[in-house]
Design an enzyme around this catalytic site. Sequence first.
Site, PDB file in Angstrom:
ATOM      1  N   CYS A 109       0.851  -1.182   0.000  1.00 25.81           N
ATOM      2  CA  CYS A 109       0.000   0.000   0.000  1.00 25.81           C
ATOM      3  C   CYS A 109       0.890   1.236   0.000  1.00 25.81           C
ATOM      4  CB  CYS A 109      -0.897  -0.002   1.233  1.00 25.81           C
ATOM      5  SG  CYS A 109      -2.026   1.405   1.286  1.00 25.81           S
TER       6      CYS A 109
ATOM      7  N   ASP B  34      -5.854  10.684  -4.572  1.00 24.92           N
ATOM      8  CA  ASP B  34      -5.200   9.657  -3.757  1.00 24.92           C
ATOM      9  C   ASP B  34      -3.916   9.227  -4.466  1.00 24.92           C
ATOM     10  OD1 ASP B  34      -4.774   7.875  -1.717  1.00 24.92           O
ATOM     11  OD2 ASP B  34      -6.632   6.743  -2.004  1.00 24.92           O
ATOM     12  N   ASN B  35      -3.064   8.521  -3.728  1.00 24.94           N
ATOM     13  CA  ASN B  35      -1.856   7.932  -4.306  1.00 24.94           C
ATOM     14  C   ASN B  35      -0.964   8.962  -4.991  1.00 24.94           C
ATOM     15  OD1 ASN B  35      -2.711   5.269  -3.506  1.00 24.94           O
ATOM     16  ND2 ASN B  35      -4.160   5.347  -5.196  1.00 24.94           N
TER      17      ASN B  35
END
Length: 403
Positions: A113, A249-250
Site C-alpha cells: 500500500c 489519492d496515491n
Amino acid sequence: MTGPPADLLFKENLTVDSRDVDTPDNWIPRDPSLIRLTGIHPFNCEPNLSKVVEAGPLTPTAIHFVRNHGPVPKISWDEHVLTVGGLVKTPRTFTMAELVAMPSIEVPVTLTCCGNRRKEQNMVKRSQGFSWGAGGISTAVWKGVPLRHILNLCGLDDSQDHSSLFVCTDGGDTLPKGTYGTSIVLPHAMNPTTDVMVAYAMNGHILTPDHGYPLRMIIPGFVGGRMVKWLKTITVTDTESSAPYHYYDNRVLPPPPVGPSTNDQAEKEGWWFKPDYIINERNINSVISHPAHDESLDVRSYLASPDPTYTLKGYAYSGGGRKVTRVEVSMDDGVTWELVDELTYGFEPRHGDKYWCWFLWEHKVEVGRLLGAKEVMVRAWDSAQNTQPKEITWNLLGMMNNA
C-alpha cells in the site's frame, strides 16, 4: 450456471468474524488475527509484522493485507463480464469462462500500500491517511490473462504507436465518490516484460472477495493503488482516468511550505492535478520485523548460551522490478553500517532481471551490542543505487514513507 473451475475453488477454513455481523461485509470469511486499522468497517487491515515475515517469501492468502474503500461488492462469477472499449478497433465483452480459457501467466508479486509505514509520519504530524504500520505488504502468486493479450483481441496492434495513450480501469464497488478507478500508460501495459495482468486467481485459488473476486488488475512493481479490484471495465483513452480516486489519492505532494499542509490548500492551488506527483512504481524500502514491538529478551539465558547472539530479521523491496542489491544495519545511529548476513530472494527473477517481490534479510548481532544500542537502523540499496533517507519527509497524504 457453472461457477469457477473446480481446481481453483478457495479452500481456506475461515468463518465470518463477529465484528462484521452488523456491516455490509457480513458474508465474508476473514482471519481474526488481522489488525484492523479503520475500526470495524470498511475493512482495512495488515498482518502482524513478525508473523508475515516468519511465513516466508509467500504470504498465506488469509493474512494478506487488505485495502478496501467501502463495502465489498457481491459479484456472480457466471454473470460478471469484463467490458473493453475506448480507442480500440473492436470493443468487446468477455465472460469469466472466456477469460479463464485464455493463455495465462502465473507470477509471484509483492503488493504494498502507498501508505505502508504511514503511522511513523502521523507521529510527526497528522496526515490525511490512517495509520498503516509496516505490515501493508504481502506476497502472493497471481494467475491471470496478460492485459496485452486482451487488448490485442480488441484490435490493438503491437506495432502501433501507443506512447500518448492510457489504459483506464474501473471496479464494481460503490463508493461515495463513485467506483474506484485509475489508469496507467498504455506502453507499460503492452510491454510483454511488465507482466501486467487481469488476475482471477491468487495462491492457486480464485480470488477472495477482499482481494477482488472475480477479477482484479495486477501491475508488478507498482503500488497497490493502481491495481483495481472487482474489475469491470478497461478503456483505452488519450487522457488519464477521470476517476476521483485517481487524482485525490496515491500522490506524494511536496511538504510545506513548498507544498500544501491542508486539503483545502491543495484544492485551491491545484496540487491534485499536477502530473509530477503521481505514484506508480514503488520506492526503495526496508523494515525490521525482529525484534518485534514490545518483544522482550531473556538476557541471562542469551548470555549464558554458547552463541550469545540475536538474529535481526526484516524485509526489503524496491519498485519497477529493480533488484535489492544490499541491506545494511547500523547500531550507532547511522555513523557506521554493516552488511546483513543473509539477503534472500525467494523466487526466480522474471525475464532475467525483473524482481517483482520482496527480499527477506537476517543478521546476527551479539546480545551485548544489542543491549548497548539506543536504536537499530536498517537501509536498503537497489540496482539503480537508490537508498533510503535517514529522516522522514512529511507529506499531506502520508504516502511512501521509507525513512
